[in-house]
Motif scaffolding. Sequence first.
Motif, PDB file in Angstrom:
ATOM      1  N   GLU A 246       1.019  -1.129   0.200  1.00 40.32           N
ATOM      2  CA  GLU A 246       0.003  -0.061   0.004  1.00 40.32           C
ATOM      3  C   GLU A 246       0.624   1.181   0.172  1.00 40.32           C
ATOM      4  O   GLU A 246       0.423   2.204  -0.272  1.00 40.32           O
ATOM      5  CB  GLU A 246      -0.895  -0.043   1.261  1.00 40.32           C
ATOM      6  CG  GLU A 246      -2.020  -1.096   1.334  1.00 40.32           C
ATOM      7  CD  GLU A 246      -3.152  -0.942   0.272  1.00 40.32           C
ATOM      8  OE1 GLU A 246      -3.336   0.245  -0.264  1.00 40.32           O
ATOM      9  OE2 GLU A 246      -3.662  -1.747  -0.279  1.00 40.32           O
ATOM     10  N   TYR A 247       2.064   1.228   0.381  1.00 44.52           N
ATOM     11  CA  TYR A 247       2.944   2.422   0.543  1.00 44.52           C
ATOM     12  C   TYR A 247       3.864   2.630  -0.828  1.00 44.52           C
ATOM     13  O   TYR A 247       4.990   3.512  -0.524  1.00 44.52           O
ATOM     14  CB  TYR A 247       3.921   2.175   1.722  1.00 44.52           C
ATOM     15  CG  TYR A 247       3.042   2.218   3.045  1.00 44.52           C
ATOM     16  CD1 TYR A 247       2.678   3.494   3.838  1.00 44.52           C
ATOM     17  CD2 TYR A 247       2.451   1.067   3.539  1.00 44.52           C
ATOM     18  CE1 TYR A 247       2.054   3.560   4.769  1.00 44.52           C
ATOM     19  CE2 TYR A 247       1.718   1.183   4.666  1.00 44.52           C
ATOM     20  CZ  TYR A 247       1.231   2.583   5.432  1.00 44.52           C
ATOM     21  OH  TYR A 247       0.593   2.407   6.543  1.00 44.52           O
ATOM     22  N   ALA A 248       3.530   1.801  -1.916  1.00 43.93           N
ATOM     23  CA  ALA A 248       4.359   1.662  -3.031  1.00 43.93           C
ATOM     24  C   ALA A 248       3.904   3.241  -3.708  1.00 43.93           C
ATOM     25  O   ALA A 248       2.752   3.578  -3.961  1.00 43.93           O
ATOM     26  CB  ALA A 248       4.258   0.748  -3.901  1.00 43.93           C
ATOM     27  N   GLY A 249       4.852   4.371  -4.225  1.00 45.56           N
ATOM     28  CA  GLY A 249       4.456   5.523  -4.931  1.00 45.56           C
ATOM     29  C   GLY A 249       3.718   6.270  -4.004  1.00 45.56           C
ATOM     30  O   GLY A 249       2.767   7.113  -4.813  1.00 45.56           O
ATOM     31  N   ILE A 250       3.820   6.349  -2.820  1.00 48.84           N
ATOM     32  CA  ILE A 250       2.952   7.251  -1.910  1.00 48.84           C
ATOM     33  C   ILE A 250       3.462   8.560  -2.136  1.00 48.84           C
ATOM     34  O   ILE A 250       4.701   8.789  -1.827  1.00 48.84           O
ATOM     35  CB  ILE A 250       2.638   6.577  -0.629  1.00 48.84           C
ATOM     36  CG1 ILE A 250       1.465   7.274   0.228  1.00 48.84           C
ATOM     37  CG2 ILE A 250       4.209   6.684   0.053  1.00 48.84           C
ATOM     38  CD1 ILE A 250       1.363   6.617   1.529  1.00 48.84           C
TER      39      ILE A 250
END
Length: 435
Positions: A394-398
Amino acid sequence: MKESMKKYFGWGATVVVVGALTLLIFFCIYKFDTLLGAISRLISILMPVILGIGIAYVLSPAYNWLRGKLRRLFHKTLRWRGHRSLYCADILAMMGTFLGAGALIVGLLALLIPQIITSVTNFASALPTNLMQVAQTLQTLLASNPELEQNAMSLYAQAVNYVEEWIQTSFAPSMQEALSYVSIGLMSTVTLVKNLFIGIIVAIYLMAGKERFLRQLTRCTYAALGARWGNIVMDYARYAHQMFSGFIGGKLIDSFIIFLICCVVLPIMNMPYAMLVSVIIGVTNIIPFFGPFIGAIPSFVIILIDDPIKSIYFLIYVLVLQQFDGNILGPKILGNSTGLSSFWVLFSILLFGGLFGFFGMLIGVPVFAILYRILTDIISRLLAHKHLPVATAEYAGIDHIDEQTGQPVRRVRMRTDGTGDDAEDGEDDSGEGEE
């Protein structure tokens, strides 16, 4: 009035606890040598118990398997039931386990030690002649290039002088010093035998009453921590047992198979000092990641001094063997037992190896895997408590997390046609997975 007294009492208790922890940290930092000496003294006193726990832990799988087989045998053939069947099966399984382990160890020592002594003796006696042969081989190979021959022979002479100087200035005096402390060595041997004998007795008691000991330990855990934290501790204890038994047991089996392969293949290849080299490769293979390199270097040097051409064949053989072990045998036995990436495996070996030496390199990976699991669970619980995404993907490319909804907001990049595109669409986050 009572509420204010409770508040002041809580403040006072907090101050006392913080002060006590501060003093403890101060003592650990500035009196580290004293603390280390006290720990070493305690370990020395409890060494028989520590050995007994280790022996019982290693032999428990064999004991459980043999005891189960005997119980079923007594039940089906002799129709024994109840306490008599259990008692006889326990005694026979205990005797069979220790007798089998003792016979295996004695047999391996009787097989290996004479051949290792012979290999070491032959290597030491043939060392001067082999060094001269290596020099002659270098001269023959480099005869067409006099300048390169001169440089190579100069480096070779420096290496030989360094070895001879090391033998005269370091090795020989250390051997004389070791001989002067024969009485101390004998006392250490007697102490080791005594600790091992008492450790075997402790292991017998632990294996015979392990169910009762585990029940008592579980009872004390829940009494001290309560249901919630007791469940957490028991869950991590089961995970630690699974990790150690799976990884270390599998690594020992894997290394023993590699040792047997070397015992068969190296004599077929007519390699010198085959048994000595097989033992070196098998023992060092226990160490993850660095083991193959640690074992291959001294083995290569030993074979190089005897026969330079065969040393090249040996390197090719080790390369093929380690590829087989790393890609076929190791995954079959171990699988992904730790769940750690290659970086964390390397990090754990360097960290624990630097702290505890060879033993640290052996246990570093499973210990770090347990710590990694605990830290991962703590982070997941903290994120869930704050109503934030738990999965790593969920924290990819955030870009940031919306404070109102708690959902991640992705970075937006512009395409050449002027339209927006989520940043994570072109990123590969499959390497992390969910934790």
